[in-house]
Structures are given as C-alpha cells and as structure tokens.
Design an enzyme around this catalytic site. Structure first.
Site, PDB file in Angstrom:
ATOM      1  N   LYS A 171     112.754 -40.784  15.154  1.00  0.00           N
ATOM      2  CA  LYS A 171     112.883 -40.702  13.694  1.00  0.00           C
ATOM      3  C   LYS A 171     113.511 -39.364  13.300  1.00  0.00           C
ATOM      4  O   LYS A 171     112.885 -38.315  13.381  1.00  0.00           O
ATOM      5  CB  LYS A 171     111.521 -40.829  13.008  1.00  0.00           C
ATOM      6  N   GLU A 246     107.191 -27.907  18.057  1.00  0.00           N
ATOM      7  CA  GLU A 246     108.014 -26.707  17.891  1.00  0.00           C
ATOM      8  C   GLU A 246     108.135 -26.479  16.395  1.00  0.00           C
ATOM      9  O   GLU A 246     108.642 -27.344  15.676  1.00  0.00           O
ATOM     10  CB  GLU A 246     109.402 -26.900  18.511  1.00  0.00           C
ATOM     11  N   CYS A 280     115.141 -21.923  12.938  1.00  0.00           N
ATOM     12  CA  CYS A 280     113.768 -21.491  13.190  1.00  0.00           C
ATOM     13  C   CYS A 280     113.757 -20.140  13.895  1.00  0.00           C
ATOM     14  O   CYS A 280     112.775 -19.418  13.857  1.00  0.00           O
ATOM     15  CB  CYS A 280     113.050 -22.540  14.018  1.00  0.00           C
ATOM     16  N   GLU A 378     107.518 -18.356   6.280  1.00  0.00           N
ATOM     17  CA  GLU A 378     108.880 -18.754   6.613  1.00  0.00           C
ATOM     18  C   GLU A 378     109.593 -19.266   5.350  1.00  0.00           C
ATOM     19  O   GLU A 378     109.059 -20.096   4.630  1.00  0.00           O
ATOM     20  CB  GLU A 378     108.867 -19.871   7.655  1.00  0.00           C
TER      21      GLU A 378
HETATM   22  P1  NAD Z   1     109.356 -31.109   8.344  1.00  0.00           P
HETATM   23  O1  NAD Z   1     108.120 -30.635   9.014  1.00  0.00           O
HETATM   24  O2  NAD Z   1     109.287 -31.382   6.902  1.00  0.00           O
HETATM   25  O3  NAD Z   1     109.864 -32.477   9.014  1.00  0.00           O
HETATM   26  C1  NAD Z   1     110.175 -32.587  10.391  1.00  0.00           C
HETATM   27  C2  NAD Z   1     110.182 -34.065  10.767  1.00  0.00           C
HETATM   28  O4  NAD Z   1     108.860 -34.604  10.650  1.00  0.00           O
HETATM   29  C3  NAD Z   1     111.057 -34.915   9.846  1.00  0.00           C
HETATM   30  O5  NAD Z   1     111.666 -35.937  10.582  1.00  0.00           O
HETATM   31  C4  NAD Z   1     110.056 -35.472   8.867  1.00  0.00           C
HETATM   32  O6  NAD Z   1     110.495 -36.652   8.229  1.00  0.00           O
HETATM   33  C5  NAD Z   1     108.862 -35.724   9.760  1.00  0.00           C
HETATM   34  N1  NAD Z   1     107.584 -35.794   9.052  1.00  0.00           N
HETATM   35  C6  NAD Z   1     107.280 -35.277   7.841  1.00  0.00           C
HETATM   36  N2  NAD Z   1     106.000 -35.578   7.519  1.00  0.00           N
HETATM   37  C7  NAD Z   1     105.497 -36.292   8.547  1.00  0.00           C
HETATM   38  C8  NAD Z   1     104.218 -36.884   8.820  1.00  0.00           C
HETATM   39  N3  NAD Z   1     103.207 -36.796   7.965  1.00  0.00           N
HETATM   40  N4  NAD Z   1     104.055 -37.546   9.984  1.00  0.00           N
HETATM   41  C9  NAD Z   1     105.055 -37.614  10.884  1.00  0.00           C
HETATM   42  N5  NAD Z   1     106.285 -37.088  10.675  1.00  0.00           N
HETATM   43  C10 NAD Z   1     106.503 -36.419   9.532  1.00  0.00           C
HETATM   44  O7  NAD Z   1     110.480 -30.043   8.692  1.00  0.00           O
HETATM   45  P2  NAD Z   1     111.975 -29.935   8.119  1.00  0.00           P
HETATM   46  O8  NAD Z   1     111.875 -29.463   6.694  1.00  0.00           O
HETATM   47  O9  NAD Z   1     112.742 -31.166   8.423  1.00  0.00           O
HETATM   48  O10 NAD Z   1     112.593 -28.771   9.033  1.00  0.00           O
HETATM   49  C11 NAD Z   1     112.406 -27.420   8.776  1.00  0.00           C
HETATM   50  C12 NAD Z   1     111.299 -26.834   9.624  1.00  0.00           C
HETATM   51  O11 NAD Z   1     111.574 -27.088  10.994  1.00  0.00           O
HETATM   52  C13 NAD Z   1     111.180 -25.339   9.524  1.00  0.00           C
HETATM   53  O12 NAD Z   1     109.839 -24.964   9.385  1.00  0.00           O
HETATM   54  C14 NAD Z   1     111.714 -24.827  10.849  1.00  0.00           C
HETATM   55  O13 NAD Z   1     111.223 -23.606  11.281  1.00  0.00           O
HETATM   56  C15 NAD Z   1     111.340 -25.920  11.759  1.00  0.00           C
HETATM   57  N6  NAD Z   1     112.179 -25.912  12.969  1.00  0.00           N
HETATM   58  C16 NAD Z   1     111.598 -25.471  14.133  1.00  0.00           C
HETATM   59  C17 NAD Z   1     112.347 -25.419  15.289  1.00  0.00           C
HETATM   60  C18 NAD Z   1     111.720 -24.976  16.574  1.00  0.00           C
HETATM   61  O14 NAD Z   1     112.183 -25.382  17.625  1.00  0.00           O
HETATM   62  N7  NAD Z   1     110.691 -24.149  16.567  1.00  0.00           N
HETATM   63  C19 NAD Z   1     113.690 -25.810  15.275  1.00  0.00           C
HETATM   64  C20 NAD Z   1     114.234 -26.226  14.073  1.00  0.00           C
HETATM   65  C21 NAD Z   1     113.461 -26.288  12.919  1.00  0.00           C
END
Ligand code: NAD
Length: 477
Positions: A171, A246, A280, A378
């Site tokens: 997803k 992550e 990130c 963040e």
């Molecule tokens: P997010 O947590 O909102 O969503 C990530 C994914 O999880 C999306 O596909 C989203 O639809 C899904 N999701 C959301 N709610 C969910 C739930 N209740 N159950 C299951 N899945 C769910 O993050 P985002 O806004 O898409 O991305 C930004 C974040 O990602 C930032 O905090 C960034 O630091 C982090 N990030 C971390 C890394 C790493 O490797 N550490 C890399 C890139 C981004």
C-alpha cells in the site's frame, strides 16, 4: 480521464472510488487512481496466501530473473518515470531521475541476493548429530510506504521481500500513487506470478489498517511517521506478526571550528533543503560551535539566497514545491511556532508563483535552542535551525539530546573528533563531511530511539526481516 486500477491476484481491478493525483508544482490533475477498500484487502491477502507455497519454494533464479528484469526496465525508463515521480511528489527532475535509478539498482542488487539466502551447517554438541540453520521466507508481508520517496522506498521493501520468497501486499501513500502503479506494471510485465505481488492504493486508516490487523499477514514493514508507526506496532503485537518500523528524524549536523566552512555550508544546504527538506534524514538541527557560528551563518544565508525555488521540472530549480497543501500548512505553522519561541527566521516566504503551487523558500531559524519545539519535533519541510554550542563536547551533547536517532553528521578536519563522533553519536547512521541525507542502497539503513524499530532495511541486512531462521537437527547416522 481513465482510472488507474489496483493490481490484485494478477489482474487489474477497478473500484468505485478514486484518488486524484495532483501535481504540487501547478495543482493540475496527473491522473485518477482506484481507491481500494477493506474488502479488496481481503481478496489481495487471500491471493497472496494462495501464491505463497509455490513462490516460496521456487528456485531462487526464477525470482532473480523477475527482479533483474524490473531493475533493467526502471533503468531504461528513468527519464519518463523520473518525470512522473517529480510531477507527483515535487522533487526536482534530477532528484526524481536519481531516485528511479536507485530503485533500478535496488532491484538488481536483490536479484543477486535471491541466490544467496545463506545457511550454516554445524556439528551438534551431541555426538552423531548435525545441526543445519536455514532461512525461510517470513510469509505474506504487508508493505506500507510514505510519500517522500515514491519509488525508492517501495523498491527497498518490495525487492527484498520478493527475493527471499515472500508474497506482497503493498500500500503506497495516497499522495503518490503514480510511481507505485508504474512499479506494479513493471512487475506484471516481468511475469510476476499471480497473487505474489498485489498493489492496493487507498487510505492508511482503511487499507493500511486492514493489512496490519489481518491475522493472515505474517509481517509488516512500515515507513512513515512516528505516530502512525506506534499504532501499527500495537496492532502487529495484537495479531502476533513481526514488524519493522522506519520513522522520523531530527537529525543534527555538527560544524566544528576546524571545518572547511565552504564544504560545511554545502553539506548543510544539501542536507537541510534539497528534496524540499522532505527527507527523514534531513539535517534539521545545525549545531555550530561559537568560534565559527557567525561566519557559518553569514555564508549559509548567502548560499540560501542563490537557491532557486520553482516547478519540479524546470531545469534551473534547486528546491521544488512542498508535496501537499497539508504539509505546506504544517511548515508555515512551524515558522510561527519558531518565531513565537523566540527564534529569528530567515527566508520561509512564499515566492510569487505560490498561487499556482505549494511553494515556499527554505527557512533558517537563528538563535534557536535545542529545547524549542522546532528543534524537538519533526517538521518535514525546508526548515532548519542553527543552534550555538560552546565547543565539541557541548555540540555532541546537543546532537544526542533528541528523542530521535536516525542520522547525524559532523564537519571537521580532525580525525580524532570524527572518530569520537562516529563512536558516540546516538544515531543509526553517521556522516563525516557529508550531508546527513544521501545513503547507499547496498548497506544497512535505519536508526535508533524513536526513529526505528526492528531489523535494518537495505543491503544484505534486509534478509533479517524478510526471512525467518529454522534450526534443524539430524542424527548423522
Ligand atoms: P504516514 O505515517 O502518514 O504514512 C505512511 C504510510 O502509512 C502511508 O502509506 C499511509 O497511508 C499509511 N498509514 C497511515 N495511517 C495508517 C494506519 N492507521 N494503519 C496503517 N497504515 C497507515 O507518513 P507520511 O506522511 O506518508 O510520510 C512522512 C513521514 O515518513 C515522516 O515522518 C518521515 O520522517 C517518515 N519517513 C521515514 C523514513 C525512514 O526510513 N526513517 C523514510 C521516509 C519517510
């Protein structure tokens, strides 16, 4: 306009509802993508389960060939795919193409890994008994990815999952369905057997949640925010599945008095602002020792003034638009939070073309302290803070004083200081005279503290999450 369907059990499947994919550079519609619901998740998981026995036991070479073919197609189509990626996410075309190339190389790397799952043969402590340690696929894996690396993060989860014989329910983030859809198309064209790989575009709260809560999913690999990650951890424990998270960063870059200041400014600008700060691993806390603080600030402000903020596909753009209206709103809110906390703000204004897209200039907070919210939470935008430190010891203490621990960097000419920092930084990845962002695909990726949970991603270390170890004892006769 046609709707791009989901990919379930080897077939393209439409749904009544659609996600509208918007270009943050001009707010034009790039495409409509089928929005799956929880019932589609059930069908995809059942298909993955049905495909698992054959896929998990087929010769590694069969899996390697498919991954290698996808890698080749990604590399061949890097220009078109890079344009699509930059159009939907907003990073510059150079960054978009670079990300596609990275995804291609990841698929090729894991094509090789499919042939080296590894194992061990040992003598038992009992006479006449042999012990065999082998690795088997984890099972049906749910892969959940964020919007900021629309093809590289999916690649670094999908490629190892498939290489080691798992079946995938993937997803992607709702904001960037286009790159994910193209990846599914390439897997389909490369001959992935039906059910082995499934694409479900849709909302996190519905599709993501249904994947995580399903008792028929054996493992979940998630990249995203800390808040969502913690909820996933609870649900995964509740259903007894393994999980890997992550999450965010609040990454420090320390600049010492013996640093090459021009290099330090380049490293800081790259780490803090490139990819519109939406990494990130972005350098959001620039910790500068007193002796060079003013000179560093003067030079970085001069360098920021030369950065061109503009449409992702324009050739002279250094900083593309913010990916979404929601993220832009958050960035602007943090500018006000920083001001209200007493920091001085340089930049951060919206350029004239802001009416047509989610643009903002990079922003730097001066005279900030590590206790301020802007230095603890963040933001995920082109915003960074300068924090003054007395000396190296204080800079190291500030660098480690954070709930996060993804990446950390230092600019210094001293081997002793660099060595000390590498040893004492509480981050999963440490950079010396390099930006905190920018990592290789063949070595482990991940952090400590609230940034990560579970085994590392990428490189040969990916095996630890996507396989489970079996120990077999045999009377040797
Ligand atoms: P997010 O947590 O909102 O969503 C990530 C994914 O999880 C999306 O596909 C989203 O639809 C899904 N999701 C959301 N709610 C969910 C739930 N209740 N159950 C299951 N899945 C769910 O993050 P985002 O806004 O898409 O991305 C930004 C974040 O990602 C930032 O905090 C960034 O630091 C982090 N990030 C971390 C890394 C790493 O490797 N550490 C890399 C890139 C981004």
């Amino acid at each position: 306009m046609d709707t791009f369907p989901n990919y379930i059990d080897g077939a393209w499947v439409d749904s009544p509802d659609a996600i509208v994919n918007l270009d943050p550079s001009n707010l034009e519609v790039l495409g409509r993508y089928a929005r799956a619901d929880a019932s589609a998740v059930g069908v995809a998981i059942a298909a993955a389960r049905a495909a698992f026995p054959a896929w998990s036991t087929c010769p590694g070479e069969q899996r390697a060939n498919i991954l290698d073919a996808v890698g080749s197609r990604l590399l061949e189509q890097q220009q078109e795919l890079g344009r699509l990626l930059s159009s939907e996410e907003g990073k510059t075309l150079k960054e978009g193409i670079g990300e596609v190339v990275r995804a291609g190389r990841i698929f090729k790397f894991f094509a090789g890994e499919a042939l080296r799952p590894g194992g061990e043969l040992l003598d038992s402590v009992r006479p006449g008994v042999r012990v065999e340690i082998t690795r088997e696929p984890a099972g049906v894996v749910g892969l959940l990815t964020p919007w900021n690396f629309p093809i590289a993060i999916p690649a670094w989860k999908i490629a190892p999952a498939l290489a080691f014989g798992n079946c995938v329910v993937f997803k992607p983030a709702e904001l960037v369905p286009g790159s994910a859809w193209m990846l599914a198309k390439l897997l389909h064209e490369a001959g992935i057997p039906r059910g082995v790989f499934n694409l479900l575009m849709g909302a996190g709260g519905e599709v993501g949640r249904a994947i995580v809560e399903s008792p028929d999913v054996d493992a979940v690999s998630f990249t995203g925010s800390v808040g969502v990650g913690r909820g996933i951890a609870l649900a995964a424990v509740g259903t007894g599945k393994r999980f890997q998270l992550e999450m965010g960063g609040k990454n420090p870059l320390v600049v010492l008095e013996d640093a090459d200041l021009d290099l330090a400014v380049e490293v800081a600008v790259n780490g803090a602002f490139f990819s519109t700060g939406q990494r990130c691993t972005a350098s959001s806390r620039l910790i500068v020792v007193e002796a060079v603080h003013d000179a560093f600030v003067e030079r970085i402000i001069g360098r920021m003034a030369k950065l061109v903020t503009g449409p992702a596909l324009a050739p002279d753009t250094d900083i593309g638009p913010v990916a979404s209206a929601e993220q832009l709103g958050k960035n602007l809110e943090y500018l006000e939070i920083g001001r209200a906390e007493g920091a001085e703000v340089v930049g951060g204004n919206r350029p004239p073309l802001a009416q047509r897209g989610h643009y903002m200039k990079p922003a730097l907070f001066l005279e900030s302290s590590n206790e301020m919210r802007i230095n603890r939470e963040e933001v995920f935008g082109p915003l960074a803070s300068v924090i003054r430190a007395r000396d190296y010891d204080e800079a190291l203490a500030i660098a480690n004083d954070t709930p996060m621990g993804l990446s950390a960097g230092i600019c210094t000419r001293s081997l002793a200081r660099a060595t000390h920092f590498k040893r004492h930084s509480q981050a999963g990845m440490v950079m010396v005279n390099l930006p905190t962002a920018g990592v290789d695909y063949h070595v482990p990726f991940g952090g400590r503290k609230a940034s990560s949970h579970g085994p590392r991603e990428q490189g040969s270390y990916a095996r630890d999450f996507f396989t489970t170890v079996k120990t077999a004892y045999e009377a040797a006769g």
